[in-house]
Structures are given as C-alpha cells and as structure tokens.
Motif scaffolding. Sequence first.
Motif, PDB file in Angstrom:
ATOM      1  N   SER A  11      -2.379  40.882  12.673  1.00 18.97           N
ATOM      2  CA  SER A  11      -3.240  40.463  13.778  1.00 18.97           C
ATOM      3  C   SER A  11      -3.342  38.943  13.792  1.00 18.97           C
ATOM      4  CB  SER A  11      -4.635  41.070  13.630  1.00 18.97           C
ATOM      5  OG  SER A  11      -4.592  42.469  13.784  1.00 18.97           O
ATOM      6  N   VAL A  12      -3.278  38.361  14.989  1.00 17.07           N
ATOM      7  CA  VAL A  12      -3.356  36.914  15.134  1.00 17.07           C
ATOM      8  C   VAL A  12      -4.360  36.577  16.227  1.00 17.07           C
ATOM      9  CG1 VAL A  12      -0.971  36.535  14.394  1.00 17.07           C
ATOM     10  CG2 VAL A  12      -1.468  36.869  16.819  1.00 17.07           C
ATOM     11  N   ASN A  13      -4.771  35.345  16.257  1.00 19.48           N
ATOM     12  CA  ASN A  13      -5.618  34.858  17.347  1.00 19.48           C
ATOM     13  C   ASN A  13      -4.712  34.551  18.534  1.00 19.48           C
ATOM     14  OD1 ASN A  13      -7.172  33.169  19.116  1.00 19.48           O
ATOM     15  ND2 ASN A  13      -8.598  32.812  17.432  1.00 19.48           N
ATOM     16  N   GLY A  14      -4.877  35.316  19.619  1.00 17.47           N
ATOM     17  CA  GLY A  14      -4.013  35.157  20.773  1.00 17.47           C
ATOM     18  C   GLY A  14      -4.075  33.766  21.374  1.00 17.47           C
ATOM     19  N   LEU A  15      -5.261  33.145  21.336  1.00 16.97           N
ATOM     20  CA  LEU A  15      -5.412  31.814  21.906  1.00 16.97           C
ATOM     21  C   LEU A  15      -4.620  30.767  21.115  1.00 16.97           C
ATOM     22  CD1 LEU A  15      -9.231  31.810  22.790  1.00 16.97           C
ATOM     23  CD2 LEU A  15      -7.285  32.107  24.346  1.00 16.97           C
ATOM     24  N   ILE A  16      -4.523  30.964  19.801  1.00 16.48           N
ATOM     25  CA  ILE A  16      -3.745  30.037  18.978  1.00 16.48           C
ATOM     26  C   ILE A  16      -2.258  30.150  19.314  1.00 16.48           C
ATOM     27  CG2 ILE A  16      -2.984  29.544  16.619  1.00 16.48           C
ATOM     28  CD1 ILE A  16      -5.779  30.123  15.660  1.00 16.48           C
ATOM     29  N   ILE A  17      -1.763  31.378  19.507  1.00 15.48           N
ATOM     30  CA  ILE A  17      -0.352  31.573  19.865  1.00 15.48           C
ATOM     31  C   ILE A  17      -0.067  30.958  21.236  1.00 15.48           C
ATOM     32  CG2 ILE A  17       1.468  33.259  20.283  1.00 15.48           C
ATOM     33  CD1 ILE A  17       0.611  33.062  17.372  1.00 15.48           C
ATOM     34  N   VAL A  18      -0.967  31.179  22.199  1.00 16.87           N
ATOM     35  CA  VAL A  18      -0.806  30.549  23.517  1.00 16.87           C
ATOM     36  C   VAL A  18      -0.834  29.023  23.365  1.00 16.87           C
ATOM     37  CG1 VAL A  18      -1.864  30.216  25.789  1.00 16.87           C
ATOM     38  CG2 VAL A  18      -1.766  32.500  24.790  1.00 16.87           C
ATOM     39  N   GLY A  19      -1.709  28.534  22.472  1.00 11.23           N
ATOM     40  CA  GLY A  19      -1.776  27.097  22.219  1.00 11.23           C
ATOM     41  C   GLY A  19      -0.483  26.552  21.636  1.00 11.23           C
ATOM     42  N   LEU A  20       0.158  27.316  20.729  1.00 12.56           N
ATOM     43  CA  LEU A  20       1.451  26.900  20.186  1.00 12.56           C
ATOM     44  C   LEU A  20       2.500  26.828  21.290  1.00 12.56           C
ATOM     45  CD1 LEU A  20       1.675  28.917  16.823  1.00 12.56           C
ATOM     46  CD2 LEU A  20       1.127  26.515  17.134  1.00 12.56           C
ATOM     47  N   GLY A  21       2.488  27.842  22.180  1.00 14.08           N
ATOM     48  CA  GLY A  21       3.399  27.821  23.321  1.00 14.08           C
ATOM     49  C   GLY A  21       3.120  26.642  24.239  1.00 14.08           C
ATOM     50  N   LEU A  22       1.831  26.344  24.429  1.00 17.70           N
ATOM     51  CA  LEU A  22       1.438  25.203  25.263  1.00 17.70           C
ATOM     52  C   LEU A  22       1.956  23.896  24.675  1.00 17.70           C
ATOM     53  CD1 LEU A  22      -0.427  24.445  27.752  1.00 17.70           C
ATOM     54  CD2 LEU A  22      -2.195  23.964  26.055  1.00 17.70           C
ATOM     55  N   LEU A  23       1.848  23.756  23.351  1.00 18.48           N
ATOM     56  CA  LEU A  23       2.302  22.543  22.680  1.00 18.48           C
ATOM     57  C   LEU A  23       3.814  22.375  22.813  1.00 18.48           C
ATOM     58  CD1 LEU A  23       1.816  20.104  20.833  1.00 18.48           C
ATOM     59  CD2 LEU A  23       1.992  21.654  18.877  1.00 18.48           C
ATOM     60  N   THR A  24       4.572  23.438  22.560  1.00 18.43           N
ATOM     61  CA  THR A  24       6.026  23.337  22.664  1.00 18.43           C
ATOM     62  C   THR A  24       6.461  23.135  24.111  1.00 18.43           C
ATOM     63  OG1 THR A  24       6.164  25.764  22.719  1.00 18.43           O
ATOM     64  CG2 THR A  24       6.478  24.700  20.599  1.00 18.43           C
ATOM     65  N   GLY A  25       5.743  23.760  25.054  1.00 18.25           N
ATOM     66  CA  GLY A  25       6.045  23.531  26.458  1.00 18.25           C
ATOM     67  C   GLY A  25       5.754  22.099  26.868  1.00 18.25           C
ATOM     68  N   LEU A  26       4.659  21.548  26.341  1.00 18.64           N
ATOM     69  CA  LEU A  26       4.295  20.161  26.609  1.00 18.64           C
ATOM     70  C   LEU A  26       5.389  19.213  26.118  1.00 18.64           C
ATOM     71  CD1 LEU A  26       1.901  18.319  27.584  1.00 18.64           C
ATOM     72  CD2 LEU A  26       1.203  18.232  25.185  1.00 18.64           C
ATOM     73  N   LEU A  27       5.868  19.453  24.896  1.00 22.80           N
ATOM     74  CA  LEU A  27       6.949  18.632  24.351  1.00 22.80           C
ATOM     75  C   LEU A  27       8.234  18.808  25.146  1.00 22.80           C
ATOM     76  CD1 LEU A  27       6.343  19.236  20.539  1.00 22.80           C
ATOM     77  CD2 LEU A  27       5.811  17.179  21.833  1.00 22.80           C
ATOM     78  N   SER A  28       8.489  20.037  25.583  1.00 21.01           N
ATOM     79  CA  SER A  28       9.679  20.311  26.387  1.00 21.01           C
ATOM     80  C   SER A  28       9.642  19.532  27.694  1.00 21.01           C
ATOM     81  CB  SER A  28       9.778  21.817  26.669  1.00 21.01           C
ATOM     82  OG  SER A  28      10.874  22.100  27.517  1.00 21.01           O
ATOM     83  N   GLY A  29       8.492  19.545  28.371  1.00 27.03           N
ATOM     84  CA  GLY A  29       8.361  18.814  29.624  1.00 27.03           C
ATOM     85  C   GLY A  29       8.410  17.309  29.432  1.00 27.03           C
ATOM     86  N   MET A  30       7.852  16.817  28.326  1.00 26.20           N
ATOM     87  CA  MET A  30       7.811  15.380  28.074  1.00 26.20           C
ATOM     88  C   MET A  30       9.177  14.821  27.708  1.00 26.20           C
ATOM     89  SD  MET A  30       4.274  15.045  25.872  1.00 26.20           S
ATOM     90  CE  MET A  30       4.747  13.442  25.218  1.00 26.20           C
ATOM     91  N   PHE A  31       9.920  15.555  26.859  1.00 29.55           N
ATOM     92  CA  PHE A  31      11.133  14.999  26.290  1.00 29.55           C
ATOM     93  C   PHE A  31      12.414  15.587  26.874  1.00 29.55           C
ATOM     94  CE2 PHE A  31       7.924  14.957  22.786  1.00 29.55           C
ATOM     95  CZ  PHE A  31       7.678  13.597  22.823  1.00 29.55           C
TER      96      PHE A  31
END
Length: 304
Positions: A11-31
Amino acid sequence: MDVYLPIANLSVNGLIIVGLGLLTGLLSGMFGVGGGFLTTPLMIFYGIPPTVAAASAASQVTGASVSGAFAHSRRGGVDYQMGGVLVAGGIIGTGIGALLFNLLERLGQIDTVINILYVVLLGSIGSLMARESIQTLRAERTGVPLPARKRRHHPLVANLPMRWRFYRSGLYISPLAPLLLGMATGILTMLMGIGGGFVLVPAMLYILGMSANVVVGTSLFQILFVTMATTMMHALTTKAVDIVLATLLLVGSVTGAQIGAQFAQKASPVKLRLLLAVIVLMVALRMALGLGYRPDEIYTVAPL
C-alpha cells in the motif's frame, strides 16, 4: 489516501505517487526529455521494488510520449523512414531485454543490475551535460564562442555496408547503424523502464549525424512504439506491470509536463541544462550510496 498496488503487493500514498509523476512531468516539460530516467529511481527510493518500478515506468513513458510525437509530426519533425528502422531495432532489443530480465530475475540479481545501470548511465550522462553546460556558460561570460560542431556521422557508421538514403535526416548511411542503436535502447528500456531518449538523442546527433530538426521528433516516435512493446513484453513475461501505479504516475506527469513547458519558455536553456545535470548527478550519487549502504536490519521476515 492509501492505495493498494496489486503487483507490487504493498500500500502506498496515492498522492505521493501522483506527486512523483508531477515532478517527472515537470522536468520533462522543462528540459524536453522523457521523465523515465528519474521516475524509476524515485519510486525505488520510495520503497517500490525495482522490477515493478521499471516495468510500470515504461507504460507511463508511453502515455507521456504520445502528445510530443504528434506535435513534432504536425510540423514535419519526424523522419518516418529512420524512425521505422529504429522501432524495428527497438522491438528486437525488447525481446533480448526480456530474456536478460528473466535470466537476471532467476539468478536473483535483477534489482542490483537495475541499480548499477542507473548509476552508470545517469553518472556518465550527467557529467557530460554538466561539462557542456559549464563550457557554454564560460563562453558566454568571456565572449569567446565555442567552435561549431560539424554534423558528421561516426567513422564506424561510414564503414557499414548496404547504404540507404534517409531524406528527412539528410543522411546516406547503412540501416544497420540505426537498427543496432534501436536494439540498444530497446534493451535499456526493458531493463530500466526509461524511454531511451537520454541515450538516443545524443547518439542520433553525434553517431548517426542526423539533422537536428528531426532528432527529437524521431526519438519520440521510436520511444512511443518501443515503450508500448516493452509494456506488452513485461505484461506477458515478467508480469511486473502495475496498472494502478502506472495510472497514478500518468495523471501526475501529464499535468506536470504542461507546467514545465510554460516555465521553460521563461528560463535560460543553458542554466536549465546545468540544473538538470545537477539533478541527474544527485540521483546517481544517491543510488550509488544505496548499493554500498549497509541497512540497520540486514535480515527481514516476509510472508511467502
């Protein structure tokens, strides 16, 4: 917000996983790079098994590559002939990677190999990016421009037989070169869950000598189909794709990519590249420490 991951069996915190996706997506869009090279390490740091993290990240990269591939296609930035050869090599590499994945899993070494591959890949690429960025910043301060690079394919590529003409890329080379390159990225995608763009884009520029205006689009075209094949291969052979995990990551990465793209328009490209190099090197260092760090509890008890 606890969410159960059926394949990872935790079991994981769903918001943390979405946050990890948000971070990698942010880096993807930036770079302008796929976030797969950071998605898997971050999930491993969070406690998700490396096998599940790598397999699920590949499916997330597929979704994140669709919009980019279509955007480049509309403006004529995709060499479909070159992309087809790269995709063919990538699919072959996916099959080879599946065999290696199963072999290493039977030997009980797959988690260690995934970590070592990430340390080597991220460490080398981060170092090259940091050196290039520092040289560019130094040239801007001194006013002495760096010598322009000539677009030329590697001498080994020039010696390969059976040449084809790739009109969109402006090349007359053997298709064996992009086929072998596609195979290498297919193997890496299968083992590590990355899109392969971090390796593919520099190789297309400096080994194949492709025209810069079609490199990113052709890379995304190849990544789209190879990560699809990788996801299917993992689902059929390793059974390590966690659809719940991949969905949560995709929700975050799609949103983050839009925010990152807007931020990238206002920032200096050279400074962004140097920031990305620092982030990559920090992740590589953290994974290297994890390989040699001795935990407080060496032995754990887990249900069969």
